[in-house]
Design a protein around this motif. Structure first.
Motif, short mmCIF file in Angstrom:
data_model
loop_
_atom_site.label_atom_id
_atom_site.label_comp_id
_atom_site.label_asym_id
_atom_site.label_seq_id
_atom_site.Cartn_x
_atom_site.Cartn_y
_atom_site.Cartn_z
N UNK A 60 0.77 -1.34 0.18
CA UNK A 60 0.01 -0.10 0.03
C UNK A 60 0.75 1.27 -0.14
N UNK A 61 1.90 1.19 0.90
CA UNK A 61 2.64 2.39 0.89
C UNK A 61 3.49 2.57 -0.35
N UNK A 62 3.95 1.53 -0.90
CA UNK A 62 4.86 1.79 -2.15
C UNK A 62 3.90 2.11 -3.38
N UNK A 63 2.76 1.43 -3.36
CA UNK A 63 1.55 2.08 -4.34
C UNK A 63 1.52 3.44 -4.62
N UNK A 64 1.30 4.05 -3.43
CA UNK A 64 1.24 5.27 -3.19
C UNK A 64 1.87 5.95 -2.47
N UNK A 65 3.35 6.32 -2.94
CA UNK A 65 4.35 6.79 -1.95
C UNK A 65 4.09 8.17 -1.37
N UNK A 66 3.12 9.00 -1.88
CA UNK A 66 2.63 10.00 -1.31
C UNK A 66 2.23 9.90 -0.10
N UNK A 67 1.64 8.90 0.18
CA UNK A 67 1.08 8.66 1.69
C UNK A 67 2.16 9.03 2.67
N UNK A 68 3.52 8.62 2.26
CA UNK A 68 4.53 8.84 3.04
C UNK A 68 5.19 10.18 3.07
#
Length: 656
Positions: free
Chosen positions: A51-59
């Motif tokens: 999940x975090x790598x699919x949408x790195x903007x979450x980080x």
């Protein structure tokens, strides 16, 4: 489904899987963990990473922007000389293990002069627009109120009965009230002074008695003071959302709440560890010297709280050093200046510690006694190879969050993990989330928290002579701030992206509220039901004994005629006296001395009362022989199942 929604859905599913996995581990036999639990954890970590790598903007949750640090400035030499001189005076005035007014004044001047010498900030100014209250201020205030509620709700009754440590501490408080202003209290293997002065102030200001509740009121307050520090720590690491989540976790976590309610020195460790660590992280983020000055100040104050805090003397340099090396701080002027400012900050602790340093010089064997009995053969031989014991202790200390916790009933649920299943799952996910955060942002600062948290497990893990005392919920509590900051990572990443969800933002609110509600319910259950029941079963019921004696007095029994027949591992008679309002209550007779004491008791006028251990048949037989007209009954525990009290009553009309 858009990538952003898919990423957030994966994060939510990972939390549920981790929760299920931790529940399986918690419920499995203590000898062997449930492999299904490990499998669920593996799935949760895979989902979170996807999940975090699919949408790195979450980080990319917003973090505080580092303001340009002020220009470097050397010390003001006059103020520095004054600080050093006053530190020496405070050191010299602290001889004989006593605080004295001239030394206290000199110590305060030393601290102020040190700050003046190294201050390089512009003068504080009042904001032009004045103080503006924002929504997050209200949330922080609500969290503070929540933390107050968890620590003070039904404090009188939970815990109600206490142990001999409380009696020892009340004697130390009484010494202060009688004018004995010690720096370090040698009674009961040695204790730092902060709690005793806080309790003495509570007695003086509010007229409270020398009672366990007076101790509890003060330690609960120290537990509340943990919460603002957790906000600062979380905000410096992960941004404002991180600060609020970390503060919320600290407000309700059973590992933070239970020790604060007990009335012993335990909460001083996590509270001052959190304050010093929070300012270290702020200093690493901002590069401002003032943050390091505050770090050193709280480092010094914490040494007067609870002895395992001494580990922060190593944890803070380790935490700073990891980040400084990753940044190659030696290679740039800014990095070298940051290293100097950190050293200046550590130096701030010296004038604060001047009285304690004098005590260490004068009485090193007293100050280090507790430590040496755990890491050496001072008290008993080390049961095996020290290196193997240390490695195994570290392993078990790391497992205490998810597998087997402390065995001692006083400040935890015996044998259970330190964290509830949901926090335990979030800690594992938070470790991965923090790693991905650091890689995505090239941000080494979170490694400081990891280093400090690991280092603060050693006050529990270095117990080589008594390895069964590890893991210790209270000695390892210096790691609590770091643990809570890691648990906050995933909730922070979730809520920080609400603004990107558009009209679906209400889903984020609902999920966050559900998570917060589940955490609150789980920890309330642990504190107010599970812990309350386990504690009541384990603690000795001196309050019942005092209630019986008080009832005898109320019915006209002479105050000289109620006796406690002491038996091995039974009540501390001072606790009976505490409940009766007299710590020196003198009517205790050891069971082996009872036959001889009865020769004098039989001539006392009026009825007589004896409290006898349920297993002490010999004393009961001696009483029956001395008072044939007497009778006895078994008084069961009044609040839970457990050991009762045999009450022997001798009426006033007995044969001479």
């Amino acid at each position: 489904m858009r990538p952003r929604w898919m990423a957030l859905a994966a994060v939510g599913a990972a939390v549920l899987l981790a929760f299920a996995g931790q529940q399986r581990l918690d419920a499995s036999p203590r000898e062997a963990p449930d492999p299904v639990g490990w499998a669920l954890y593996a799935g949760a970590l895979a989902l979170l990473a996807w999940g975090l790598l699919r949408d790195p903007a979450v980080l990319e949750a917003p973090v505080p922007v580092a303001s340009p640090p002020p220009s470097a400035q050397g010390g003001r030499w006059g103020a520095l000389a004054l600080s050093l001189a006053c530190t020496v005076l405070a050191f010299l005035a602290a001889g004989g293990n006593r605080f004295r007014l001239p030394g206290v004044v000199a110590g305060a001047l030393a601290v102020v002069a040190w700050w003046v010498a190294w201050w390089n900030e512009p003068a504080p100014r009042r904001p032009r627009e004045g103080l503006r209250l924002r929504a997050w201020h209200g949330v922080a205030l609500a969290l503070l109120v929540l933390g107050v509620g968890f620590r003070y709700w039904d404090l009188w009754n939970l815990p109600l009965d206490v142990n001999s440590d409380h009696a020892e501490k009340l004697l130390d408080v009484r010494d202060i009230l009688n004018g004995e202003y010690r720096i370090f209290f040698p009674r009961n293997t040695g204790r730092e002074a902060f709690q005793f002065y806080l309790a003495a102030a509570t007695v003086r200001l509010f007229g409270m008695p020398l009672h366990k509740f007076t101790l509890q009121v003060g330690t609960a307050l120290i537990g509340v003071l943990l919460l603002p520090a957790l906000y600062l720590l979380g905000a410096a690491l992960w941004g404002r959302h991180g600060g609020l989540w970390t503060m919320f976790l600290g407000a309700i976590a059973s590992w933070a709440v239970i020790p604060a309610r007990v009335g012993l020195r335990y909460p001083f460790l996590p509270t001052f560890a959190a304050w010093s660590l929070a300012f270290l992280i702020r200093g690493l983020r901002s590069g401002r010297r003032v943050d390091f000055l505050w770090m050193g100040f709280f480092l010094g104050v914490g040494w007067y709280g609870y002895s395992p805090f001494r580990g922060m003397l190593a944890a803070l340099p380790a935490a700073f050093g990891v980040v400084w090396l990753l940044r190659k701080g030696w290679a740039t002027p800014a990095g070298r200046r940051l290293g100097l400012d950190f050293a200046i900050g550590m130096g701030t602790a010296v004038p604060v510690l001047a009285p304690m340093l004098r005590f260490i010089v004068d009485f090193p064997e007293v100050f280090f006694y507790r430590l040496m009995t755990r890491i050496s053969t001072w008290e008993q031989p080390i049961p095996g190879d020290p290196l193997r014991i240390l490695i195994d202790n570290v392993r078990r200390a790391l497992l205490m969050f998810h597998w087997i916790g402390d065995e001692v009933y006083v400040a935890t649920i015996p044998g259970r993990p330190m964290l509830d299943p949901l926090m335990g799952g979030l800690l594992v996910l938070g470790g991965l989330g923090a790693l991905l955060w650091m890689l995505r942002r090239r941000d080494p600062v979170p490694t400081a928290v990891l280093a400090a948290g690991f280092a603060m497990l050693f006050p529990s893990a270095y117990n080589l002579a008594f390895p069964r005392e590890n893991p210790s919920a209270v000695r390892a509590a210096g790691a609590l701030p770091a643990v809570l900051a890691l648990i906050a990572v995933v909730p922070t990443l979730w809520t920080a992206r609400w603004g990107a969800l558009g009209r679906g933002r209400w889903v984020g609110w609902g999920m966050a509220a559900l998570l917060a509600g589940a955490l609150l319910w789980l920890n309330a259950e642990r504190i107010f039901r599970t812990y309350a029941e386990s504690y009541c079963h384990a603690v000795l019921n001196a309050s019942d004994a005092a209630e019986i004696v008080r009832g005898f007095y109320a019915l006209g029994g002479p105050r000289t005629n109620a006796f406690y027949v002491a038996y091995p591992y039974w009540f501390d008679s001072r606790l009976i006296g505490m409940w009766l309002g007299d710590l020196d209550w003198p009517y205790t007779v050891w069971h082996e001395d009872l036959p001889r004491a009865l020769e004098g008791h039989r001539h006392l006028p009026g009825p007589k009362l004896y409290l006898v251990h349920p297993d002490d048949d010999a004393s009961l037989a001696a009483l029956q022989a001395a008072y044939p007209e007497g009778w006895w009954t078994l008084r069961p525990r009044s609040r839970c199942v457990g050991l009762g009290i045999r009450v022997f009553f001798a009426p006033s009309l007995v044969r001479p």
